[in-house]
Write an enzyme that holds these catalytic residues in place. Structure first.
Site, PDB file in Angstrom:
ATOM      1  N   LYS A  15     -60.389 -23.896  91.756  1.00  8.64           N
ATOM      2  CA  LYS A  15     -60.932 -23.573  90.434  1.00  8.64           C
ATOM      3  C   LYS A  15     -62.242 -22.798  90.543  1.00  8.64           C
ATOM      4  O   LYS A  15     -62.471 -21.845  89.806  1.00  8.64           O
ATOM      5  CB  LYS A  15     -61.135 -24.877  89.662  1.00  8.64           C
TER       6      LYS A  15
ATOM      7  N   ARG B  34     -63.781 -33.675  79.060  1.00 13.21           N
ATOM      8  CA  ARG B  34     -62.862 -34.488  79.855  1.00 13.21           C
ATOM      9  C   ARG B  34     -62.113 -35.506  78.997  1.00 13.21           C
ATOM     10  O   ARG B  34     -61.185 -36.145  79.461  1.00 13.21           O
ATOM     11  CB  ARG B  34     -63.624 -35.242  80.943  1.00 13.21           C
TER      12      ARG B  34
ATOM     13  N   ARG C 189     -57.223 -39.696  93.020  1.00 10.57           N
ATOM     14  CA  ARG C 189     -58.060 -38.749  92.273  1.00 10.57           C
ATOM     15  C   ARG C 189     -57.209 -37.908  91.327  1.00 10.57           C
ATOM     16  O   ARG C 189     -57.590 -37.628  90.196  1.00 10.57           O
ATOM     17  CB  ARG C 189     -58.805 -37.820  93.238  1.00 10.57           C
TER      18      ARG C 189
END
Ligand SMILES: [Zn+2]
Length: 216
Positions: free
Chosen positions: A13, A88, A171
């Site tokens: 990213k 988020r 994760r």
């Protein structure tokens, strides 16, 4: 152009954000950078954020949102931005909408880099870091000498503790659980662009440009 960039850890990213930033001549703003800058400049919100960080706590939404508002309304963002690391959660996405409304700006696109778990696990478990200079290598791509020394400085290469499959899987699970609802929110608004994040860096960049109507 005003963009939000999503992608799981290990998807590249940061690299794509840099390419987009140069191509569109707009700043890449990550929440981490924003926080560090606010703390460094000792703004009121920066000091508030620091008091949480010093205690090892998460910076609460209202403080983070205040910091984002300051940055997005600053001179450097007047032609646009690439926001990375926020929102988020759904409440954060809605709070961001309110900021856009207040600043009378419009979010153009939300870009989500998609890579399957298997590929990310493969990438991250093949990652090696130099103890001496911090250079990052991928055993699948980079040529590493047999003595396992850093090609740049000769330092020792090692594997980070959290680059093991179980930790990575966890994760990714956390990432997907928390972001899916946010991505759905933007999909409903019709501005979500999902991009396959597997392939050459430049090919992926090309796909991103096409998805947001930018010609090479
Ligand atoms: Zn090195």
């Amino acid at each position: 152009m005003r963009l939000i960039l999503f992608g799981p850890p290990g998807v590249g990213k940061g690299t794509q954000a840099q390419i987009l930033s140069q191509k569109l001549n707009i700043p890449h703003i990550s929440t981490g950078d924003m926080l560090r800058e606010a703390v460094k400049n000792q703004t009121e919100l920066g000091l508030k954020a620091k008091s949480y960080m010093d205690r090892g706590e998460l910076v609460p939404d209202d403080v983070m949102i205040g910091i984002i508002k300051e940055v997005l309304s600053s001179e450097k963002c007047k032609n646009g931005f690439i926001l990375d690391g926020f929102p988020r959660t759904l409440p954060q996405a809605k709070a961001l909408d309110e900021i856009f409304e207040e600043l009378k700006i419009k979010l153009d696109y939300v870009i989500s880099l998609e890579v399957n778990d298997e590929e990310i696990i493969k990438r991250l478990t093949n990652r090696r870091v130099c103890r001496n200079c911090g250079a990052v290598y991928n055993l699948l791509i980079d040529k590493i000498p047999e003595d396992n020394k850093c090609p740049r400085c000769g330092g020792e290469l090692y594997q980070r503790n959290d680059d093991n499959p179980d930790i990575i899987k966890n994760r990714l699970k956390v990432y997907r659980e928390s972001t899916q609802i946010v991505l759905d929110y933007y999909a409903k608004k019709g501005i979500l662009k999902s991009i396959n994040g597997i392939g050459e860096i430049n090919t992926i960049a090309q796909k991103i440009f096409e998805s947001i109507g930018i010609k090479e």
